[in-house]
Scaffold this motif. Sequence first.
Motif: not given
Length: 885
Positions: A504, A544, A561-563
Motif C-alpha cells: 500500500t 483499495h 479504506d475501501k474497494k
Amino acid sequence: MRSYPKKYDINNSIARSHQLRTFLLVLIILLVSSTAFSQKKTKKELTANDYPLWSYLNTEKLSENGKWISFSVHYQSGTDTLFVKNSKETKTYSFPGASKGEFIAEHWFLMMGSKEKLKIVDLITSGQEIVQGVLKYDLCSDSQNVILFKKTNAEKKQLELKNLANGKSIITDDVDRYWYNPKADALIYTSKTQNSTTISLLNLRDKTLTAIDSTNKDYEYSDVVWQNNGNSVAFLQKPLYDKEKTIRTCIRYYTIAERKLYTLSPTELDDFPTDRGIISSSSTSLSISEDGKRIFFGLQKMMPPIDTAQTQIWNAQDKFLYPAKVQIENWDRIAKVALWWPMENKFNCITDNEFPKMFLSGNQKYAFLYNPMHYEPQANREPLLDIYILDLQTGKRKLVLQNQLGGQTWTAVSIYENELVYFKDKQWWIYEIESGLHKNLTKEIGVNFADDESDRPEEVSPFGNPGWIPEDKTLFIYDQYDIWSIALDGSKAIRLTRGRENKTTYRIVSQTKDQSRKMNYDGTYKRQFQWNERLLIKTEALEHTGYCYWDKKNGLEPLLDKKMNTSQFVGATKNDSYFYREENYDLPPRLLFKENSNSKEKILFQSNPQHSKFHWGYSKLISYTNSKGTILNGVLFYPANYHTGEKYPMIVHVYEKKSKELYNYVNPSLDNPTGFNITNFTSKGYFVFLPDIVYEIGNPGPSATDCVVSATKKIIDSEAIDSTRVGLTGHSYGGYETDYIITQTNMFTAAVAGAAITDYVSGYLWVTWSFEKPNFWHYEFGQLRIGKSLYEDYQGYLRNSPIYNADKVNTPLLSWAGEQDAQVHYYQSIEFHLALRRLGKINTMLLYPGENHVLLSKKYQNDLTHRIEQWFDYYLKGNQKPEWL
C-alpha cells in the motif's frame, strides 16, 4: 371507532393478528419484487441523446466545525451549480452559476454569482443578500468582516468593509486595486484622482488609515507584495506612458511599525546598469525576505524585437537549437534577479549571463546559481547542472554540486539557514552551508529510495521529498510505499507508515496553502509542516484506496479504506469531521460525511441519479502472465445489460499501466479529447479491456505486443468474447503501440491509433517544439525506451518502428492526428498512411486543423468520438458502413 371487515378485525385473536402480519409481509415482498422486476424491465439503453444528463461532482469547502459542506455539480452544457448542505440535517441551498464559495464560521456563506453579483447567505436564518457589482472579495481574519471590491459605474470602484454581524459598512471610494494580508489584518490599496495616484494602508483592526505615498497621474503603483508576517510591503512605481518605462520604474518599500518609506530609484544609484529596467514577472517576482531586510526583483535589458525575417543559422555545436538560442540570445533577453538592501540603499545583481538561473535558500541569505546550458549540447531532456552557492552579503561564490541531475524532484531547498537537500547516487544527501559538509542521510537505512523498478532507460528518480518539519529539523521522504521522517543531522530515521508489508502506497496530501509548494524563482520551496500538525495521508493499493491521519502523538490513525475510488478529502479545522467523494465504475460519485473516524458515515449527496434508469456495465480486476512469466493486471469493463451465454465484441485500449482505472466512474460523453470513452462502448454492448504493459529496454514494440496479446488471449479464453470481433485502440504512446501491434499479429479485427509515432528514425531526428529540444532524449532515455542513440542501435530503431513492418498489417486501421501537434508531428501518421496506401492496406486518416496532441475543440471531439465508434461498429458489429468511409 373505525370499523374493519371482520376477517381483519384488529380486536381478533393473537392468531389472527399473526395472520395479518404474515399477509402484510408477503404483500410487501410481492410489491417490492414486482417493483424491482418492473424497474429491471424498464431500464433503458443509453444513447448519445442521454449523455447531457450526466454531471461531474466536486467537493468544495467544509465549515470549521463541519456543520455545513459546499460542493459543485458541473454539466457538459456549462450549466453549473454550487450547493451548500447541512451535514446533520436535510437543509440544502442551491446556487446556479455560482463559484468561489467560502464559509465564515458556521454562520455565513458567500459566493460569486454571474454578472458580478455577490450573494451572502445567513445559514442560521436562511436570509440572503445580493450585493451588485462585486469584482472580488476577501474574508477577514476576525470571522465577521468581509472585504468587497465593487464597481460603482463604468469607471469608478470602491472598497467596502462589511460587518456581517451588524450589517454596518465602511466605504472607501475611488479605489483602483487592493491587496489584503490576513496576518496583519490590513490591506494596501491604490486610489486615483484626476491629477494623482495614492497608495494607502488600511488597518482593519482599528480602522486607521495611513497614506504611504502619492505620485502624479503619469505614474501607477503595481505589483504590491506583503512580507509574510505582514510587517512590511513592497511595490513598484512605474510610468504609464513612457515607452522605456522600466528604465524609470522605482521600487518602494514601506515598514509598517516605523511608518518609513524607502525608495530604489535606478537613476540615483551609480552602479545601477543603465541598459536595464526594473520589472516583476513570474520568473523574477518582487518579494521580501523573511526578516524584511532584503528585496528581490527583476531586471530586464532593453533589446530590439527578434528579427524573424533574418536567415536562420543552425550550428551543430550551438548549445541550444536555433529557436531556443534566439529567444535567449546568450541570456541577454532573459530577465535577471537582483537584490536591494533598503536600509543601506545597496544594490547587487544575483543572476547574470554566466549564471542565469537561481533559487534562494530558506532564509533568503544565499542563492543557488546554475547555467542549464553548461553541459549542452547533450541528448537528455534535463541537463546535468553544476550548482554554485552565492553568499548574498559578501558576494562570495563556490561550487557545491557537480553533475547534478536537473528537475525539482532531485534538489530541495531547506527552510532552514544551513541546508540544501539533494538526491544523488540513489541516496538523499544534505549540504550544510555553514560547514560546507555533505552528509548521506539514507545510506545506513537499507531501504531503496530510488525507483529501481522503472522500465525506462533514464537514471532512476527518487520517489519524492514532500516537505519538512522545521521545529524538529526533520525531512519527509518517500520510498516506494512508505513515508520516512529523517533527522537532518542524520541521527535518526523513522518509518511513519507500514505500506511495504501489504503493498500500500502512503503519500501526504496538502490541506492548506502553507502545505503547498511555492515558487522560488527557478525552483520551488517544498511544503512546510508544523511539529504538532496532523497530516492527511492518501493510501492506494491494487484494489483499495483510502485516507488516514498521522501526528507525532498518536501515530497513524486510519480514516477509511475501501474497494472504491476515494478522493477529494476535506477535513474540518476545529473538530474531527470530514467529507469525501467516492465512486466505482457502476456507482456514480457521491459525497459521504463522518463526524469522526469511528462514527457511521452518512451519504450527503448522490450525483447522477438518472444512472439507475439505464443499463450499465461493471468492472473487474484481471490478472494475467506474459511470455516472460511476469504477472500483470488489467481492468475488464463488462457490457451494459450483460447476459451470460452471449458472445460480445471487445475493445482493447492500450497505454502503459492502466489498472488504476479499476474504480473510476466514466461519464458517457461525446466531448472526449482522444475520441475514446469506456462507457460509450460498454453501453453499446462492448467489453472494454485495459491491460497493464511492462517493457524490456531496447524492445518497446515487442514488449507491448507480448503483454497485450497475452492479456487478450487470457480474456478471450475466460470471458464471453467473440474472438473474431476484437478491436485495438490507443493514443500517443498507445497509438504507437497500436500501430506496432497490428504489424505483429492478426488477432485484432480493427484498430484506431491517435497521434501515433510510427517511424523511430524520423521521430528521433525531430524537435519536440514544446521543449525546443531535439527528440533524442525521448528515445534514448524516455518513454520510447531504446536506451541507445540511432547510430548505436540502428537495427533497434528499425525493429521497433511500425512503418518498416507495414507490409505485415492486415488489420483495418483508422488513424488521426492534430495538425498543430507539438509532441508528435502529424507527419508520423501521414508516413504510416502512405505506407499502407502503397501496400494496398485498409487505412483512413483523420487530420484535425488547428488541433494539438489532444483535441480541445468540442466540435472536433464530437466528430472524432462519432467516427471512432462508427469505425468499430462497422468492423466489429457489422453495422452499416458510414458514408465517410
